[in-house]
Design a protein around this motif. Structure first.
Motif, mmCIF file in Angstrom:
data_model
loop_
_atom_site.group_PDB
_atom_site.id
_atom_site.type_symbol
_atom_site.label_atom_id
_atom_site.label_comp_id
_atom_site.label_asym_id
_atom_site.label_seq_id
_atom_site.Cartn_x
_atom_site.Cartn_y
_atom_site.Cartn_z
ATOM 1 N N ARG A 251 0.832 -1.202 0.000
ATOM 2 C CA ARG A 251 0.000 0.000 0.000
ATOM 3 C C ARG A 251 0.872 1.260 0.000
ATOM 4 O O ARG A 251 0.580 2.246 -0.676
ATOM 5 N N GLN A 252 1.968 1.220 0.755
ATOM 6 C CA GLN A 252 2.869 2.369 0.804
ATOM 7 C C GLN A 252 3.534 2.621 -0.549
ATOM 8 O O GLN A 252 3.839 3.751 -0.905
ATOM 9 N N CYS A 253 3.771 1.545 -1.275
ATOM 10 C CA CYS A 253 4.355 1.669 -2.616
ATOM 11 C C CYS A 253 3.339 2.331 -3.553
ATOM 12 O O CYS A 253 3.654 3.253 -4.309
ATOM 13 N N TYR A 254 2.091 1.863 -3.452
ATOM 14 C CA TYR A 254 0.996 2.392 -4.278
ATOM 15 C C TYR A 254 0.776 3.878 -3.987
ATOM 16 O O TYR A 254 0.695 4.702 -4.893
ATOM 17 N N CYS A 255 0.712 4.222 -2.690
ATOM 18 C CA CYS A 255 0.504 5.623 -2.302
ATOM 19 C C CYS A 255 1.695 6.475 -2.727
ATOM 20 O O CYS A 255 1.532 7.617 -3.150
ATOM 21 N N GLY A 256 2.898 5.937 -2.615
ATOM 22 C CA GLY A 256 4.092 6.678 -3.036
ATOM 23 C C GLY A 256 4.038 7.014 -4.509
ATOM 24 O O GLY A 256 4.364 8.132 -4.927
ATOM 25 N N PHE B 36 3.375 -2.604 -9.528
ATOM 26 C CA PHE B 36 4.172 -3.838 -9.575
ATOM 27 C C PHE B 36 5.582 -3.549 -10.077
ATOM 28 O O PHE B 36 6.569 -4.011 -9.507
ATOM 29 N N LEU B 37 5.667 -2.749 -11.143
ATOM 30 C CA LEU B 37 6.992 -2.424 -11.699
ATOM 31 C C LEU B 37 7.831 -1.656 -10.674
ATOM 32 O O LEU B 37 9.039 -1.904 -10.541
ATOM 33 N N THR B 38 7.209 -0.745 -9.945
ATOM 34 C CA THR B 38 7.928 0.013 -8.909
ATOM 35 C C THR B 38 8.538 -0.943 -7.887
ATOM 36 O O THR B 38 9.716 -0.854 -7.548
ATOM 37 N N LEU B 39 7.706 -1.870 -7.434
ATOM 38 C CA LEU B 39 8.137 -2.821 -6.410
ATOM 39 C C LEU B 39 9.287 -3.693 -6.922
ATOM 40 O O LEU B 39 10.279 -3.923 -6.236
ATOM 41 N N LEU B 40 9.151 -4.149 -8.169
ATOM 42 C CA LEU B 40 10.158 -5.033 -8.779
ATOM 43 C C LEU B 40 11.495 -4.311 -8.948
ATOM 44 O O LEU B 40 12.543 -4.819 -8.533
#
Lengths: 224, 278
Positions: free
Chosen positions: B21-26, B49-53
């Motif tokens: 969720r923090q990745c999505y909000c970021g 997903f790409l951000t996380l990867l």
């Protein structure tokens, strides 16, 4: 690379996947050229670390300890869309080839052997859809797979296998093209392909014999 | 982008869920900062997903932020951002703008053209900064439109074009991992395109919309599951080659389970698995 990849990464041979990746990351942080702009050895060291990691992940690392004739324990070989297998290597196929068949099929066959895959598909497209036999779908699947047309290749292999369930070449091609899907299933369930459970074991055996027979070996398709 | 690359919430730990969720909000906040408040409407799960990867691969410095958020005005929110988040935000606008232009070309709805106006200057900036990605995107989007007009029935061609787009976007920079990321992006792109075709097949047959599977059997009875799994087999194969240790549970959750949420909901609405989705 003259050193053992496991030694370069500083991990044991039975290290887990996570341990190997962690070891790689720690070394990469230490030797990355961005962090060592003045050290000429860092770039070379980094190349070594990259090559060692790749060798372990590709399953080629075990050759270093067991000599060139060693057996690679790589659990899974991905079906590569450009790999060099000969779909018509078996003697069965050659015998079949001598029998009479449609000129389009003969043309497509010769185009595939000559690695002109698009021309093979063009030749096949001359056959009206109502007259397409298992052979048509088989040839189309082979040509499509060599062109990297994954979806069409799998679909046509499936149709060929369904139209002629007793034709082992068609069954083998279909099983081979399903390899990546089988890998996905084992990946999602967390089963390692190198340690198959009883029902996976069957699939693995199938794939092994498929690979052998397509590489020109015998016709020993014993399966489920 | 179609929003299939999502998490399966029920299979994630509290900690991983928060991290996602923090990745999505970021990413949402990066969109606002770089391309204006309106661009937040373009936010997708695929680019999350790409951000996380990429963050897990490159471990860029993360800035943790706590603060109020216009989307959740009564709750204190926390999120993280990095260089990767900025990259993903720019790629979101690149794709989002092209999508709007594509819709405008398709149905000549002036609202779509009007909606694209605030993003034009940002699109130009991003195009200049990322010529490799934007050239491939423009070229393949044009070819995809042409294919739709031609009613091309070869699924590999259409899926391959979308795969090319994702391949370029997955490549954050040229280095040892370029080739692996490009192949992973290409196979995931092909999967997303085909999943969309499978899920929409019935609807497209009724409305007459373009669908490369139109001449093939119905999507019921798992007919297409084997090639969707084949495409994902390639994706996870290349993912496994990357030296990623962080957030592996979240990424695997998405690739092994979340990506099937829409499929399960559509074809197996009564099964347990379909309830797991996002």
């Amino acid at each position: 690379m003259d050193q053992d990849p496991y030694t370069i990464l500083g991990v044991s041979r039975d290290a887990s996947d996570e341990e190997i990746k962690t070891a790689y990351r720690n070394l990469a942080k230490k030797y990355h050229p961005d962090r060592n702009p003045d050290d000429p050895n860092a770039a070379e060291k980094m190349n070594q670390i990259n090559a060692a990691y790749d060798a372990i992940k590709d399953g080629t690392a075990n050759y270093y300890s067991q000599g060139s004739g060693g057996y690679s324990s790589a659990g899974y070989n991905q079906y590569s869309w450009s790999q060099n297998w000969n779909p018509f290597g078996g003697s069965y196929q050659q015998a079949y080839q001598q029998t009479q068949e449609r000129s389009e099929y003969q043309a497509a066959y010769h185009f595939i052997v000559a690695a002109h895959y698009q021309e093979a598909l063009n030749a096949l497209s001359g056959v009206p859809s109502g007259e397409r036999t298992g052979r048509w779908y088989y040839l189309s699947s082979v040509a499509n797979s060599r062109l990297g047309n994954r979806i069409q290749a799998l679909e046509h292999a499936r149709i060929a296998a369904e139209m002629e369930p007793s034709n082992s070449s068609y069954q083998q091609l279909y099983a081979m093209l399903q390899q990546n899907g089988v890998y996905y299933q084992s990946y999602t369930t967390g089963n390692d392909m190198s340690m198959p459970s009883s029902d996976r074991l069957c699939t693995s055996l199938c794939l092994a014999s498929v690979c052998c027979s397509l590489c020109g070996g015998g016709n020993f398709f014993l399966c489920c | 982008m179609f929003g299939y690359v999502i998490i399966n919430q029920s299979d994630l730990s509290e900690e991983d869920l928060l991290r996602y969720r923090q990745c999505y909000c970021g990413l949402c906040h990066s969109l606002k900062e770089r391309s204006g408040n309106m661009s937040r409407l373009m936010l997708t799960f695929d680019l999350t997903f790409l951000t996380l990867l990429l963050q897990a691969l490159y471990e860029k410095e993360e800035r943790e932020v706590n603060g109020p958020c216009i989307i959740h005005p009564f709750k204190q929110q926390s999120w993280w951002q990095s260089e990767i988040t900025s990259y993903a935000a720019d790629m979101t606008v690149l794709l989002g703008y092209q999508k709007l232009m594509d819709d405008w070309n398709d149905d000549c709805n002036p609202l779509k053209l009007w909606a694209s106006l605030p993003f034009k200057q940002h699109y130009r900036r991003i195009m200049q900064q990322y010529p490799r990605q934007s050239e491939v995107l423009e070229d393949r989007m044009a070819k995809l439109s042409f294919m739709e007009i031609q009613d091309e029935q070869d699924p590999d061609k259409a899926a391959g074009l979308f795969g090319d787009i994702m391949a370029e976007i997955f490549v954050y920079r040229e280095d040892h991992w370029t080739d692996t990321l490009r192949k992973m992006g290409a196979s995931l792109g092909r999967f997303i395109y085909m999943m969309d075709a499978v899920v929409d097949l019935e609807k497209d047959r009724k409305t007459g919309n373009y669908n490369p599977l139109k001449d093939l059997p119905d999507a019921k009875d798992n007919h297409y599951r084997d090639f969707l799994e084949m495409l994902l087999g390639e994706t996870v194969y290349y993912f496994d080659k990357l030296p990623i240790v962080d957030d592996v549970q979240i990424i695997k959750n998405i690739l092994c389970s979340g990506v099937w949420s829409e499929y399960m909901r559509k074809f197996y609405p009564d099964s347990k698995e379909s309830e797991k989705g996002e």
